[in-house]
Design an enzyme around this catalytic site. Structure first.
Site, PDB file in Angstrom:
ATOM      1  N   HIS A   1       2.230   3.479  -9.053  1.00 53.83           N
ATOM      2  CA  HIS A   1       1.987   2.049  -9.317  1.00 53.83           C
ATOM      3  C   HIS A   1       3.142   1.443 -10.125  1.00 53.83           C
ATOM      4  CE1 HIS A   1      -1.834   2.329  -7.472  1.00 53.83           C
ATOM      5  NE2 HIS A   1      -2.416   3.029  -8.423  1.00 53.83           N
TER       6      HIS A   1
ATOM      7  N   ASP B   1       0.839  -1.213   0.000  1.00 52.48           N
ATOM      8  CA  ASP B   1       0.000   0.000   0.000  1.00 52.48           C
ATOM      9  C   ASP B   1       0.873   1.263   0.000  1.00 52.48           C
ATOM     10  OD1 ASP B   1      -2.335   1.407  -0.015  1.00 52.48           O
ATOM     11  OD2 ASP B   1      -2.804   1.093   2.107  1.00 52.48           O
TER      12      ASP B   1
ATOM     13  N   LEU C   1      10.630 -20.514  -4.956  1.00 55.07           N
ATOM     14  CA  LEU C   1       9.622 -19.608  -4.381  1.00 55.07           C
ATOM     15  C   LEU C   1       8.322 -19.623  -5.196  1.00 55.07           C
ATOM     16  CD1 LEU C   1       8.996 -17.039  -2.476  1.00 55.07           C
ATOM     17  CD2 LEU C   1       9.702 -15.700  -4.464  1.00 55.07           C
TER      18      LEU C   1
HETATM   19  C1  IPE Z   1      -5.475  -2.715  -0.143  1.00 55.47           C
HETATM   20  O1  IPE Z   1      -5.152  -1.372  -0.289  1.00 55.47           O
HETATM   21  C2  IPE Z   1      -5.484  -3.418  -1.458  1.00 55.47           C
HETATM   22  C3  IPE Z   1      -4.182  -3.567  -2.095  1.00 55.47           C
HETATM   23  C4  IPE Z   1      -3.028  -3.229  -1.601  1.00 55.47           C
HETATM   24  C5  IPE Z   1      -4.223  -4.183  -3.388  1.00 55.47           C
HETATM   25  P1  IPE Z   1      -6.257  -0.244  -0.437  1.00 55.47           P
HETATM   26  O2  IPE Z   1      -5.530   1.037  -0.573  1.00 55.47           O
HETATM   27  O3  IPE Z   1      -7.222  -0.583  -1.509  1.00 55.47           O
HETATM   28  O4  IPE Z   1      -7.021  -0.331   0.959  1.00 55.47           O
HETATM   29  P2  IPE Z   1      -7.888   0.749   1.733  1.00 55.47           P
HETATM   30  O5  IPE Z   1      -8.874   1.308   0.745  1.00 55.47           O
HETATM   31  O6  IPE Z   1      -6.945   1.789   2.227  1.00 55.47           O
HETATM   32  O7  IPE Z   1      -8.530  -0.003   2.852  1.00 55.47           O
HETATM   33  C1  IPE Z   2      -1.619   0.266  -3.305  1.00 51.33           C
HETATM   34  O1  IPE Z   2      -1.398   1.629  -3.367  1.00 51.33           O
HETATM   35  C2  IPE Z   2      -1.869  -0.346  -4.651  1.00 51.33           C
HETATM   36  C3  IPE Z   2      -3.253  -0.752  -4.874  1.00 51.33           C
HETATM   37  C4  IPE Z   2      -4.222  -0.702  -4.019  1.00 51.33           C
HETATM   38  C5  IPE Z   2      -3.559  -1.281  -6.176  1.00 51.33           C
HETATM   39  P1  IPE Z   2      -2.588   2.671  -3.325  1.00 51.33           P
HETATM   40  O2  IPE Z   2      -2.995   2.994  -4.718  1.00 51.33           O
HETATM   41  O3  IPE Z   2      -3.699   2.198  -2.454  1.00 51.33           O
HETATM   42  O4  IPE Z   2      -1.869   3.920  -2.673  1.00 51.33           O
HETATM   43  P2  IPE Z   2      -2.480   4.948  -1.636  1.00 51.33           P
HETATM   44  O5  IPE Z   2      -3.036   4.156  -0.494  1.00 51.33           O
HETATM   45  O6  IPE Z   2      -3.549   5.704  -2.367  1.00 51.33           O
HETATM   46  O7  IPE Z   2      -1.318   5.791  -1.251  1.00 51.33           O
HETATM   47 MG    MG Z   3      -4.094   2.423  -0.499  1.00 52.86          MG
END
Ligand code: IPE
Ligand code: IPE
Ligand code: MG
Length: 263
Positions: free
Chosen positions: A54, A37, A148
């Protein structure tokens, strides 16, 4: 750590290879699951579009996969796209769905060379054809690899997984293939998408959020959790090894007592 001529403790960053060797001397978690995240916030801090975060996050998956493979982790599950992430703007979703294609285009030869096996959990049917194609090809071409397991959680949601498992069990009961008395924890585990994998020993979530966001709720019952403020694209080998060493210091009790506590 060494003492300098003033006899003070000085912290010298250990080279990464030495750290890996040190980690390998103790018990390495067999299965590490990561909620990757913070890509969006990483980009925002640099005034870049979210998709730049990303892309950088994808590069980091390569680094952490190499590191996990080097220290002898058996399964690395990475949460790449949740069943709730479809709520995001279409352009972002489209970009995220292209990432597995780019990732595998550029990394599959190395994964094969490293004896890594690619797998996935989640529902693939609704993924765009190019995303499915890249994943299925990687899974097919690595299916005999014995190193792995790199397990992508893609269009994965734990509640969705549990509903599917319940339905499959109920169908077997209805058809007379299974008795209600035989429905137990082992039986339910066998109907989860992770039926062939050990449960995670260590869960890592980056970016400072302290929640599970619908990730592996069944499988994480006795997993050790590691939360860090580091954003996923910045979570490099040293941070990963910190998490593993943090895990190695934990005392897992599974509801019982350990060692001297039993006296
Ligand atoms: C969780 O992250 C999903 C992934 C890392 C793929 P999100 O950014 O979607 O989660 P929330 O919305 O903060 O709970
Ligand atoms: C995690 O990073 C990747 C996915 C959920 C696909 P985020 O896109 O949720 O990044 P933040 O949480 O907005 O910083
Ligand atoms: Mg996120």
């Amino acid at each position: 750590m060494f003492k300098n001529f003033l006899n003070k403790q000085v912290n010298i960053a250990q080279p990464i290879e030495a750290r890996k060797e040190q980690v390998k001397r103790e018990s390495v978690p067999s299965h590490i699951a990561i909620i990757m995240d913070g890509n969006g916030r990483w980009a925002k801090k640099r005034a870049l579009p979210r998709i730049a975060g990303h892309r950088e996050g994808m590069k980091n998956v390569k680094k952490i996969t190499r590191c996990a493979s080097d220290i002898g982790v058996e399964v690395l599950t990475v949460y790449a796209f949740s069943t709730e992430n479809w709520k995001r703007p279409k352009e972002e979703v489209d970009f995220l769905m292209r990432l597995p294609v780019d990732f595998l285009d550029t990394f599959l030869p190395e994964l094969i060379e490293r004896n890594v096996r690619v797998e996935m959990i989640g529902e693939p049917d609704v993924l765009p054809k190019h995303t499915q194609g890249a994943l299925f090809e990687a899974m097919e071409r690595t299916k005999h690899n014995t190193g792995l397991i790199l397990n992508f959680a893609l269009n994965y949601g734990s509640r969705d997984e549990m509903v599917r498992a319940m339905k499959a069990v109920m169908q077997k009961v209805q058809q007379g293939d299974l008795c209600i008395q035989d429905v137990d924890e082992v039986c339910l585990s066998q109907h989860m998408m992770t039926s062939h994998l050990p449960e995670p020993d260590l869960l890592i979530r980056t970016s400072g959020e302290v929640r599970l966001s619908n990730f592996m709720l069944w499988q994480l019952a006795y997993t050790e959790f590691w939360f860090t403020d580091i954003l996923w694209p910045d979570f490099e080998e040293d941070a990963f090894l910190d998490a593993v060493q943090g895990y190695q210091k934990r005392n897992r009790r599974y509801g019982g007592l350990k060692g001297e506590e039993t006296n």
